[in-house]
Write a protein that holds these residues in place. Structure first.
Motif, PDB file in Angstrom:
ATOM      1  N   PRO A  68      30.415  38.771  38.878  1.00  0.00           N
ATOM      2  CA  PRO A  68      31.607  39.858  39.104  1.00  0.00           C
ATOM      3  C   PRO A  68      31.399  41.189  39.349  1.00  0.00           C
ATOM      4  O   PRO A  68      31.989  41.932  39.655  1.00  0.00           O
ATOM      5  CB  PRO A  68      32.690  39.525  37.847  1.00  0.00           C
ATOM      6  CG  PRO A  68      32.103  38.253  37.208  1.00  0.00           C
ATOM      7  CD  PRO A  68      30.681  38.177  37.765  1.00  0.00           C
ATOM      8  N   ASP A  69      30.022  41.672  38.646  1.00  0.00           N
ATOM      9  CA  ASP A  69      29.631  43.215  39.050  1.00  0.00           C
ATOM     10  C   ASP A  69      29.224  43.595  40.179  1.00  0.00           C
ATOM     11  O   ASP A  69      29.263  44.634  40.553  1.00  0.00           O
ATOM     12  CB  ASP A  69      28.395  43.254  37.988  1.00  0.00           C
ATOM     13  CG  ASP A  69      28.827  43.486  36.466  1.00  0.00           C
ATOM     14  OD1 ASP A  69      29.839  43.706  36.016  1.00  0.00           O
ATOM     15  OD2 ASP A  69      27.728  43.396  35.687  1.00  0.00           O
ATOM     16  N   VAL A 124      36.975  35.465  50.798  1.00  0.00           N
ATOM     17  CA  VAL A 124      35.802  34.708  50.185  1.00  0.00           C
ATOM     18  C   VAL A 124      35.403  34.766  48.799  1.00  0.00           C
ATOM     19  O   VAL A 124      34.340  34.544  48.341  1.00  0.00           O
ATOM     20  CB  VAL A 124      34.675  34.938  51.086  1.00  0.00           C
ATOM     21  CG1 VAL A 124      35.058  34.829  52.644  1.00  0.00           C
ATOM     22  CG2 VAL A 124      34.010  36.507  51.015  1.00  0.00           C
ATOM     23  N   THR A 125      36.249  35.738  48.188  1.00  0.00           N
ATOM     24  CA  THR A 125      35.964  35.866  46.559  1.00  0.00           C
ATOM     25  C   THR A 125      36.577  34.673  45.885  1.00  0.00           C
ATOM     26  O   THR A 125      37.399  33.954  46.467  1.00  0.00           O
ATOM     27  CB  THR A 125      36.650  37.152  45.906  1.00  0.00           C
ATOM     28  OG1 THR A 125      38.138  37.106  46.161  1.00  0.00           O
ATOM     29  CG2 THR A 125      36.292  38.472  46.859  1.00  0.00           C
ATOM     30  N   PRO A 126      36.169  34.618  44.494  1.00  0.00           N
ATOM     31  CA  PRO A 126      36.616  33.165  43.930  1.00  0.00           C
ATOM     32  C   PRO A 126      38.278  33.691  43.468  1.00  0.00           C
ATOM     33  O   PRO A 126      38.755  32.623  42.879  1.00  0.00           O
ATOM     34  CB  PRO A 126      35.753  33.016  42.904  1.00  0.00           C
ATOM     35  CG  PRO A 126      35.131  34.505  42.621  1.00  0.00           C
ATOM     36  CD  PRO A 126      35.028  35.006  44.010  1.00  0.00           C
ATOM     37  N   TYR A 127      38.499  35.015  43.823  1.00  0.00           N
ATOM     38  CA  TYR A 127      39.845  35.408  43.275  1.00  0.00           C
ATOM     39  C   TYR A 127      41.101  35.103  44.090  1.00  0.00           C
ATOM     40  O   TYR A 127      42.157  34.847  43.633  1.00  0.00           O
ATOM     41  CB  TYR A 127      40.005  36.796  42.762  1.00  0.00           C
ATOM     42  CG  TYR A 127      38.670  37.227  41.931  1.00  0.00           C
ATOM     43  CD1 TYR A 127      38.748  36.888  40.497  1.00  0.00           C
ATOM     44  CD2 TYR A 127      37.567  37.474  42.120  1.00  0.00           C
ATOM     45  CE1 TYR A 127      37.786  37.311  39.797  1.00  0.00           C
ATOM     46  CE2 TYR A 127      36.433  37.833  41.830  1.00  0.00           C
ATOM     47  CZ  TYR A 127      36.495  37.594  40.331  1.00  0.00           C
ATOM     48  OH  TYR A 127      35.465  38.034  39.473  1.00  0.00           O
ATOM     49  N   LEU A 173      43.633  48.575  47.232  1.00  0.00           N
ATOM     50  CA  LEU A 173      42.825  47.428  47.302  1.00  0.00           C
ATOM     51  C   LEU A 173      41.497  47.781  46.068  1.00  0.00           C
ATOM     52  O   LEU A 173      41.172  47.081  45.399  1.00  0.00           O
ATOM     53  CB  LEU A 173      42.119  47.629  48.487  1.00  0.00           C
ATOM     54  CG  LEU A 173      43.023  46.970  49.592  1.00  0.00           C
ATOM     55  CD1 LEU A 173      42.582  47.222  50.884  1.00  0.00           C
ATOM     56  CD2 LEU A 173      43.288  45.551  49.536  1.00  0.00           C
ATOM     57  N   ILE A 174      41.351  49.038  45.818  1.00  0.00           N
ATOM     58  CA  ILE A 174      40.470  49.395  44.691  1.00  0.00           C
ATOM     59  C   ILE A 174      41.329  49.148  43.383  1.00  0.00           C
ATOM     60  O   ILE A 174      40.541  48.553  42.788  1.00  0.00           O
ATOM     61  CB  ILE A 174      40.263  51.030  44.852  1.00  0.00           C
ATOM     62  CG1 ILE A 174      39.233  51.448  45.910  1.00  0.00           C
ATOM     63  CG2 ILE A 174      39.682  51.636  43.263  1.00  0.00           C
ATOM     64  CD1 ILE A 174      38.971  52.829  46.040  1.00  0.00           C
ATOM     65  N   GLY A 175      42.325  49.219  43.433  1.00  0.00           N
ATOM     66  CA  GLY A 175      43.293  48.907  42.208  1.00  0.00           C
ATOM     67  C   GLY A 175      43.072  47.330  41.900  1.00  0.00           C
ATOM     68  O   GLY A 175      42.928  46.748  40.940  1.00  0.00           O
ATOM     69  N   LEU A 176      43.307  46.646  43.183  1.00  0.00           N
ATOM     70  CA  LEU A 176      43.119  45.232  43.283  1.00  0.00           C
ATOM     71  C   LEU A 176      41.724  44.659  42.704  1.00  0.00           C
ATOM     72  O   LEU A 176      41.553  43.697  41.943  1.00  0.00           O
ATOM     73  CB  LEU A 176      43.532  44.502  44.716  1.00  0.00           C
ATOM     74  CG  LEU A 176      43.332  43.423  44.801  1.00  0.00           C
ATOM     75  CD1 LEU A 176      44.198  42.311  43.999  1.00  0.00           C
ATOM     76  CD2 LEU A 176      43.403  42.797  46.274  1.00  0.00           C
ATOM     77  N   LEU A 181      38.038  42.556  38.364  1.00  0.00           N
ATOM     78  CA  LEU A 181      36.825  42.855  37.251  1.00  0.00           C
ATOM     79  C   LEU A 181      37.456  42.476  35.977  1.00  0.00           C
ATOM     80  O   LEU A 181      36.926  42.145  35.118  1.00  0.00           O
ATOM     81  CB  LEU A 181      36.232  44.158  37.490  1.00  0.00           C
ATOM     82  CG  LEU A 181      35.208  44.514  38.343  1.00  0.00           C
ATOM     83  CD1 LEU A 181      35.043  45.786  38.872  1.00  0.00           C
ATOM     84  CD2 LEU A 181      33.989  43.816  37.711  1.00  0.00           C
ATOM     85  N   ILE A 182      38.600  43.194  35.690  1.00  0.00           N
ATOM     86  CA  ILE A 182      39.183  43.074  34.147  1.00  0.00           C
ATOM     87  C   ILE A 182      39.898  41.753  33.828  1.00  0.00           C
ATOM     88  O   ILE A 182      39.781  41.267  32.767  1.00  0.00           O
ATOM     89  CB  ILE A 182      40.353  44.153  34.241  1.00  0.00           C
ATOM     90  CG1 ILE A 182      39.517  45.683  34.403  1.00  0.00           C
ATOM     91  CG2 ILE A 182      41.107  44.206  32.815  1.00  0.00           C
ATOM     92  CD1 ILE A 182      40.714  46.788  34.499  1.00  0.00           C
ATOM     93  N   ALA A 183      40.676  41.295  34.944  1.00  0.00           N
ATOM     94  CA  ALA A 183      41.262  39.987  34.281  1.00  0.00           C
ATOM     95  C   ALA A 183      40.350  38.704  34.645  1.00  0.00           C
ATOM     96  O   ALA A 183      40.543  37.863  33.913  1.00  0.00           O
ATOM     97  CB  ALA A 183      42.606  39.676  35.369  1.00  0.00           C
TER      98      ALA A 183
END
Length: 233
Positions: A68-69, A124-127, A173-176, A181-183
């Motif tokens: 995630p980093d 393509v992220t796992p989110y 998008l930065i907030g997303l 990262l947080i959730a």
């Protein structure tokens, strides 16, 4: 035989409509940056810098499958993309070295490619599911088509809707990305879709609905300007 000169398309003035929330603050910041920019920095260099930022965003999202980093690289990429994408045209206008046809073509071509990298990167992220991200990409492309058609038929280039423009979208998008990262990975809420899927897909559906609304509004406006002629067979 003689070579005929290459025809040049007429360049009509374009009325830029930008009513986003931080437009004035951003304009002051861009003007200051233009005033302190070294002479060797060119608008094309800034356009290239913006594309590097979009590649960073994509690479960070892709790397998030490993750790995630990597998402921090995407956040850095958004700032780099804002710097290059917002300053290239501003610097050309500040120095009075605009190339209207070249700049318009190159800037919007790069914008389209950069947005593809960003949205596909999210997919393509796992989110977020790729299919959901493609809905958002379709909405963006439809709104881009509407913007380019409006330049042709109205001479207007709308850069914001509902007091939100490209910079506000980057902040969202930065907030997303920070939320990812947080959730971390979320469980499905409905139809195998998690909260991130619902947000990204919802934005895409809003863009598609906005395209339909703006198309109808512009068509009515043009119909009043060009009423249907009477025809007697």
């Amino acid at each position: 035989m003689t070579d005929a000169p290459e025809p040049k398309a007429p360049v009509a003035p374009i009325h830029r409509i930008q009513e986003n929330l931080i437009a004035r603050l951003e304009r002051r910041a861009l003007t200051h940056l233009c005033s302190v920019m070294p002479p060797w920095v060119s608008p094309d260099m800034l356009t290239f810098t913006g594309m590097i930022g979009a590649l960073f965003v994509f690479a960070g999202y892709l790397g998030s499958n490993l750790d995630p980093d990597w998402l921090w690289l995407s956040i850095l990429g958004y700032f780099i993309h804002w710097f290059g994408d917002s300053l290239d045209g501003s610097l050309a206008r500040f120095r009075k070295i605009e190339r209207p046809r070249y700049g318009y073509f190159l800037d919007h071509s790069c914008d389209g490619f950069a947005t593809m990298l960003v949205v596909i990167g999210i997919g393509v992220t796992p989110y977020v599911q790729l299919e959901v991200a493609l809905i958002a990409l379709a909405g963006y492309l439809l709104m881009s088509i509407h913007a380019f058609l409006s330049v042709r038929v109205l001479g207007e280039l709308r850069l914001s809707y509902f007091n939100a423009g490209p910079t506000e979208l980057r902040l969202i998008l930065i907030g997303l990305t920070l939320a990812m990262l947080i959730a971390g990975l979320e469980s499905p809420i409905v139809w195998e879709l998690n909260g991130f899927d619902l947000f990204v897909g919802g934005v895409g559906l809003i863009l598609i609905a906005l395209f339909v609304l703006q198309t109808a509004t512009t068509a009515r406006r043009l119909a009043k300007q060009e009423p249907a002629p009477d025809w007697h067979g």
